[in-house]
Write an enzyme that holds these catalytic residues in place. Structure first.
Site, PDB file in Angstrom:
ATOM      1  N   HIS A 158       0.827  -1.219   0.000  1.00 54.01           N
ATOM      2  CA  HIS A 158       0.000   0.000   0.000  1.00 54.01           C
ATOM      3  C   HIS A 158       0.862   1.270   0.000  1.00 54.01           C
ATOM      4  O   HIS A 158       0.418   2.306   0.470  1.00 54.01           O
ATOM      5  CB  HIS A 158      -0.948   0.046   1.201  1.00 54.01           C
ATOM      6  CG  HIS A 158      -1.697  -1.219   1.430  1.00 54.01           C
ATOM      7  ND1 HIS A 158      -2.941  -1.462   0.899  1.00 54.01           N
ATOM      8  CD2 HIS A 158      -1.360  -2.346   2.111  1.00 54.01           C
ATOM      9  CE1 HIS A 158      -3.349  -2.674   1.263  1.00 54.01           C
ATOM     10  NE2 HIS A 158      -2.407  -3.234   1.988  1.00 54.01           N
ATOM     11  N   SER A 279      15.787  21.495 -15.864  1.00 54.14           N
ATOM     12  CA  SER A 279      14.599  22.291 -16.142  1.00 54.14           C
ATOM     13  C   SER A 279      15.041  23.566 -16.833  1.00 54.14           C
ATOM     14  O   SER A 279      16.143  24.067 -16.602  1.00 54.14           O
ATOM     15  CB  SER A 279      13.902  22.614 -14.822  1.00 54.14           C
ATOM     16  OG  SER A 279      13.166  23.809 -14.934  1.00 54.14           O
ATOM     17  N   LYS A 285      16.934  21.789 -10.596  1.00 53.32           N
ATOM     18  CA  LYS A 285      16.249  20.521 -10.851  1.00 53.32           C
ATOM     19  C   LYS A 285      17.041  19.503 -11.663  1.00 53.32           C
ATOM     20  O   LYS A 285      17.824  19.836 -12.528  1.00 53.32           O
ATOM     21  CB  LYS A 285      14.921  20.781 -11.555  1.00 53.32           C
ATOM     22  CG  LYS A 285      13.941  21.446 -10.620  1.00 53.32           C
ATOM     23  CD  LYS A 285      12.528  21.185 -11.019  1.00 53.32           C
ATOM     24  CE  LYS A 285      12.155  19.745 -10.839  1.00 53.32           C
ATOM     25  NZ  LYS A 285      10.828  19.488 -11.351  1.00 53.32           N
ATOM     26  N   GLU A 292      10.186   8.426 -16.750  1.00 55.77           N
ATOM     27  CA  GLU A 292       8.879   9.049 -17.022  1.00 55.77           C
ATOM     28  C   GLU A 292       8.422   8.750 -18.445  1.00 55.77           C
ATOM     29  O   GLU A 292       7.253   8.453 -18.693  1.00 55.77           O
ATOM     30  CB  GLU A 292       8.956  10.564 -16.814  1.00 55.77           C
ATOM     31  CG  GLU A 292       8.988  10.953 -15.352  1.00 55.77           C
ATOM     32  CD  GLU A 292       9.201  12.451 -15.147  1.00 55.77           C
ATOM     33  OE1 GLU A 292       8.580  12.990 -14.241  1.00 55.77           O
ATOM     34  OE2 GLU A 292       9.988  13.066 -15.898  1.00 55.77           O
TER      35      GLU A 292
END
Ligand code: ARG
Length: 461
Positions: A158, A279, A285, A292
């Site tokens: 979970h 970024s 970043k 992804e």
């Protein structure tokens, strides 16, 4: 508007230019050209062997087809939209090269069995490549797993901390998934590797062809037993896309973990510069674009599977032009899976570093050893459910006092239950918690070491 050359004289006028473009598959089925040429070479040899054409004609055809192969490889043969599809394009060029003999190539054959043959030859080769890639990916999983048997990570259910596990055990889970993928593709390959060549348009042919001979030349395992089935079956494409979808499911789940783990919140891995992106606005970043994209691309492959199922579901026998839709679905499915496997293999091999400190801290700073307290009591004769309830209370007490289980004094333990002795501290230490789960297939170090050896063996088979 010029009338299309390849169709029979029954046509009076030319196709509308927009319909020419709509109908044409040459823009994508050019991908099949090498397979189309091989299929035609086998067909030409068979025509000569059975006396349907002369040996001299057979030789002319084979030489002409091989010349087209060279021309294509050298970039000299670039068929345009007027050829409609790769099959017409090759036949047209062949006739330019060898003259009238070229017009005999299509005897006892149709584009229906031809397209099916090409697609199967293509997919057979791609499946072999993807299986190789899966093996490479599995090898990298093992390379990371082997030195990390005793590196601990939190295990989750979970997405809540559950019990600590060996990092190698985690990686071996993906090894197993990929192993099923590898096996599944091998199984799909059996149904890809059946020859429809000679089924002709739908009903077979009046010529004394030898389907087994062409199948042998093209290394097919067997031939379709029914000509209608042979030209209209796309089960193999659907099976491949289903197997490819499962590969993407597995890669996508792994990607999701890499994305989470590289976040500041988890910090279990860091991304190396070779596999991370920045970024355009936030200079601090470092983004996990690779996993992804893999996660994002999974959807395309599932989409192709769905598309093919829908193409097939209402299709009357035998060939219908709808079947031309199989190509882009397969080509993109193959390319996507291959690209994602390659990227994930690189990501694992050189794009991530496990953060030892963060992982070590993660497995000592929580209650993921609570089950082990219950197990401890159970081995001392306390019924498990009773022990479970008691430990629930212990956890609650600890939470109120801002303590972890390891911080309780022996007196506190004994107050909770007289069965606790000093060995409770050893029993709840993370290394021991993991080492003790030595049931078959569990995360215990001995089990994991055995699994690693067995996994290596499977790879070298
Ligand atoms: N381009 C077609 C395809 O991919 C080849 C078969 C065409 N057959 C036909 N009867 N129109 O399916």
């Amino acid at each position: 508007m010029t009338k299309q050359q390849t169709w029979s004289q029954r046509f009076e006028s030319a196709l509308h230019p927009a319909i020419v473009r709509f109908n044409a598959s040459i823009g994508f089925d050019i991908e099949l050209i090498e397979y189309d040429l091989s299929g035609s070479v086998a067909h030409a040899k068979m025509l000569a062997k059975t006396g349907i054409i002369s040996n001299a004609e057979g030789e002319q055809l084979v030489n002409g087809l091989e010349q087209i192969r060279l021309e294509y490889q050298q970039g000299l043969f670039v068929p345009g939209i007027d050829s409609e599809d790769v099959h017409f394009a090759v036949e047209k060029r062949l006739t330019e090269i060898v003259g009238d003999a070229g017009k005999k190539l299509h005897t006892a054959r149709s584009r229906n069995d031809q397209a099916g043959t090409d697609t199967r030859l293509y997919l057979r080769e791609k499946i072999a490549q993807i299986r190789e890639q899966l093996r490479e990916f599995q090898g990298v999983l093992l390379d990371i797993a082997e030195p990390n048997v005793e590196t601990l990570i939190p295990g989750y259910t979970h997405l809540q901390r559950a019990q600590p596990i060996s990092l190698a055990h985690y990686l071996l889970a993906y090894f197993e998934m990929s192993d099923r993928d590898w096996e599944r593709l091998g199984d799909v390959s059996k149904r890809v590797n059946i020859s429809p060549l000679g089924c002709s348009a739908l009903a077979g042919t009046t010529f004394p062809i030898d389907r087994h001979y062409t199948a042998e030349l093209l290394h097919f395992d067997k031939v379709y037993a029914n000509s209608l089935d042979g030209v209209s079956d796309r089960d193999f494409a659907i099976e491949f896309l289903a197997a490819a979808s499962l590969i993407m499911v597995h890669l996508s789940r792994l990607s999701e973990e890499m994305i989470l783990w590289s976040s500041h919140e988890f910090g279990f891995i860091s991304l190396k510069d070779s596999c991370a992106t920045g970024s355009s606005i936030m200079p601090q970043k470092k983004n996990p674009d690779v996993p992804e994209l893999v996660r994002g691309k999974a959807g395309r492959v599932f989409g192709h599977l769905q598309a093919m199922l829908v193409v097939m579901k209402g299709l009357p026998l035998a060939y219908n032009k709808d079947l031309q839709e199989d190509k882009e679905a397969l080509f993109d499915g193959v390319k996507t899976v291959q690209a994602c496997l390659e990227a994930m293999t690189i990501l694992l091999r050189e794009g991530i570093a496990f953060q030892g400190d963060r992982l070590a801290a993660a497995v000592t700073e929580d209650f993921s050893n609570a089950t082990d307290v219950a197990d401890y009591l159970a081995t001392k004769g306390v019924p498990f459910r009773e022990a479970y309830n008691l430990v629930g209370k212990v956890v609650k007490t600890c939470l109120l006092g801002g303590k972890l289980l390891k911080d309780l004094t022996l007196e506190e333990w004994k107050e909770l239950h007289p069965a606790f002795e000093t060995d409770i501290y050893g029993a709840i230490a993370p290394q021991q918690v993991v080492a003790a789960r030595n049931s078959y297939g569990g995360t215990g170090f001995d089990q994991v070491r055995k699994s690693l050896i067995a996994a290596r063996d499977r790879l070298s088979d």
